[in-house]
Design an enzyme around this catalytic site. Structure first.
Site, short mmCIF file in Angstrom:
data_model
loop_
_atom_site.label_atom_id
_atom_site.label_comp_id
_atom_site.label_asym_id
_atom_site.label_seq_id
_atom_site.Cartn_x
_atom_site.Cartn_y
_atom_site.Cartn_z
N ASP A 160 0.86 -1.18 0.00
CA ASP A 160 0.00 0.00 0.00
C ASP A 160 0.90 1.24 0.00
OD1 ASP A 160 -1.78 -2.07 0.54
OD2 ASP A 160 -3.06 -0.82 1.82
N LYS A 228 -6.91 3.18 -3.45
CA LYS A 228 -7.35 3.19 -2.05
C LYS A 228 -7.55 4.63 -1.61
CE LYS A 228 -5.35 1.94 2.47
NZ LYS A 228 -4.29 1.21 3.17
N LYS A 264 -10.29 0.10 -2.65
CA LYS A 264 -10.25 -0.13 -1.20
C LYS A 264 -10.53 1.16 -0.46
CE LYS A 264 -7.03 -1.36 2.53
NZ LYS A 264 -5.68 -1.83 2.89
#
Lengths: 328, 300
Positions: A160, A228, A264
């Site tokens: 991430d 995300k 996400k």
């Protein structure tokens, strides 16, 4: 950097291969994206949040949501013991009910990846690691790449990364693009496989919906596997309108290039009701293709407890309480 | 046409009291409250199982702060409730009179008794530890001290019968529970909820933190079983469980409470004969306490 952009799978042939050829062309493309109708977007997100989901559909949604969670601990005070405990919880979310699904992934800082990997051995739970000087992203590129490579070497299945919001907000789109491309390169393992790359936008810092749409396209063009919303470290995290906007970007990107990208939302999703609103949005915007842990995830920690309490309510008929689930 | 315009009535919308706020029922529904003769008085919110669950959440969130206040401070807050009640004495007397079908003088006397009872329990807050705890003699070089601690969230089925149940009875079950540091979710008397809902307004303006007292009006058969089976409720007061049959009856509620090991206060053998003006004694104060005992080495 046009050669790198063309490396992104599927982008070639879609008319987008030259978009990142120069700063000017990238800017022209991103600013050429249609503006976001703020009122319409927020109204649409609010409408989708009003669905009533009960009984068997609720049971299905709860199990699906549990299986989509990236169970996260990103605290300065994280210890090896805490990460192990979290992994144990991810493997067996509800020890009183073995039919409870497992979470999708455990999300930790890079130095905890080895610990998490070890604790999750024998399961298909992924280990996600934040990287690139999370959460601020304020470090030199070599440091960020080293951070990423370190996490991948330690066994992270997913990375991430945070984008450089400063560069994005000051209009240096190509810098952001190149950084994502470079981090994606750093996600490669010696055996030729590659860790999944999730790109965090920190939408709470991007000021406008137009910027969210632009950065979504920018990240997808640069080869992000997932986009995300947030780090969970700022005041405004995932919100339904922002997530809906990103879902639409993902839908449009696949329509244009054939490449499917995951989404996400992270931060601030704490209740089963919230999670179900997001699932409704995914279903209405993207359909079944995205309703799997492979393409949609929740970045959350306290959400799991609420899902488990709701699950217990459905199976036993009794309302549960925080005394009956673990304290993180 | 009259030259003096007839003034329109400004009727009060009664609402639930949950978490220090006054929500309508999440169901959006109300039910008719009538006086003893069957005449319409007002619409009360029809609280549901979901409202009850929300109230338990609010009560749970308030436990830490309320149990953590000093006993002295709790006493002051409870005394403040009595002060606020005193200021609205007429309103409560009117509501008690119509709710129980008694005359204005008797109703006023009941309200005075309710105010006095708040004061009485306010005085108990910093004294209950003396009668419920103490230093225990042990065969060893230790101080051995027992102290009472609040049980946590108490679900209360408010009195539905007996002389003075609508306000005095209600006060007599709420005050002892919160005096010792518990937080409560109260199922108001289904037929006489107006004094209870108005009491919420008094509590909201008297330094009682939001969530310490939560008042739900509606069908007892909906609310009480939810409290009895809820895993996050620690104790149950069944004083008003007067149904002879069905899920709201005391035996069924006790059975549901047993599943989660709740402390239970059982109803009187004949709730209808109960006179709430009788002196309450300390039973209720001592019902929702847990004893913590510590051993402390002597001479170090």
């Amino acid at each position: 950097m046009s050669t790198v952009a063309a490396n992104a799978p599927g982008v070639a042939g879609s008319g987008l291969q030259d978009v990142a050829a120069s700063e000017a062309s990238l800017r022209r493309f991103l600013h050429g994206l249609p503006g976001v109708d703020q009122v319409g977007l927020e109204a649409r997100a609010a409408t989708l949040g009003t669905r009533s989901i009960k009984t068997t559909a609720k049971a299905y949604a709860i199990d699906l949501a549990i299986s989509m969670i990236d169970l996260t601990t990103l605290e300065g005070a994280d210890t090896v013991g805490k990460v192990r405990a979290l992994c144990a919880k991810g493997r067996t979310p509800d020890p009183t009910d073995p039919t409870t699904p497992r979470v999708a992934a455990i999300c930790v800082y890079p130095d905890m990846v080895a610990t998490a990997k070890d604790a999750l051995r024998g399961t298909d739970i992924q280990v996600a690691s934040v990287a690139t000087a999370f959460p601020a992203g304020r470090a030199a590129l070599p440091v960020k790449l080293a951070d990423t490579a370190d996490a991948v070497a330690a066994g992270a299945d997913e990375i991430d990364m945070v984008i450089d919001r400063g560069a994005f907000l000051s209009g240096r789109y190509l810098d952001v693009f190149n950084e994502i491309v470079a981090v994606k390169e750093a996600c490669k393992r010696p055996d030729g496989t590659s860790a999944h790359l999730k790109v965090i936008f920190e939408t709470g810092e991007l000021q406008t919906y137009d910027n969210v749409r632009r950065v979504s396209w920018l990240a997808m063009l640069a080869g992000a596997d997932f986009i995300k919303t947030s780090t969970g470290k700022v005041a405004v995290n995932a919100t339904p309108p922002v997530t809906l906007l990103m879902l639409e970007a993902v839908r449009d990107f696949r329509a244009q290039t054939g490449v499917q990208v995951g989404v996400k939302p992270a931060g601030g999703i704490k209740t089963t009701k919230d999670a179900m609103k997001y699932l409704v949005m995914v279903n209405e915007t993207l359909g079944d293709d995205w309703l799997t842990p492979h393409w949609f995830r929740f970045g959350a920690s306290s959400l799991l407890n609420d899902l488990l309490m709701q699950r217990q309510k459905l199976t036993t008929g009794r309302y549960s309480g925080p005394d009956y689930v673990t304290v993180d | 046409m009259s030259d003096v315009a007839t003034r329109l009535d400004v009727l009060k919308t009664y609402k639930l009291y949950v978490g220090g706020k006054f929500p309508r029922s999440e169901s959006g529904r109300v039910y008719e409250v009538t006086d003893a003769k069957g005449e319409w008085l007002a619409n009360a919110p029809l609280g549901t199982r979901k409202d009850t669950r929300d109230a338990v959440l609010a009560a749970r969130a308030a436990v830490k702060g309320w149990a953590g206040t000093t006993a002295y401070n709790r006493g002051q807050v409870l005394y403040r409730v009595a002060e606020m009640l005193q200021g609205r004495r007429e309103q409560f007397a009117a509501e008690v009179a119509v709710s129980e079908g008694i005359g204005p003088k008797k109703a006023a006397a009941l309200v005075d008794a309710a105010i006095d009872r708040w004061v009485w329990y306010a005085g108990w807050t910093d004294k209950v530890a003396q009668i419920a705890g103490g230093a225990n003699p042990v065969a060893g070089p230790y101080f051995n001290l027992s102290t009472p601690e609040p049980t946590g969230v108490v679900g209360i089925v408010a009195p539905q019968a007996g002389y003075g149940h609508s306000l005095l009875g209600l006060v007599s079950v709420i005050a002892p529970a919160i005096a010792t540091g518990n937080t409560v979710v109260v199922a108001a008397a289904a037929d006489a909820p107006l004094p209870a809902l108005s009491l919420g307004e008094v509590l909201a303006t008297s330094d009682v933190p939001g969530g310490v007292v939560n008042i739900i009006s509606g069908r007892t058969a909906d609310i009480a079983p939810t409290l009895a089976s809820h895993q996050d409720v620690n104790a149950l007061d069944l004083t008003g469980a007067i149904a002879s049959d069905g899920p709201g009856a005391a035996p069924a509620l006790e059975a549901a409470a047993a599943d989660t090991l709740k402390r239970v206060v059982r109803p009187e053998l004949d709730p209808f004969a109960q006179d709430w003006t009788n002196a309450p004694g300390t039973d209720r104060l001592l019902s929702f306490l847990e004893t913590k005992t510590v051993w402390h080495p002597m001479g170090i």
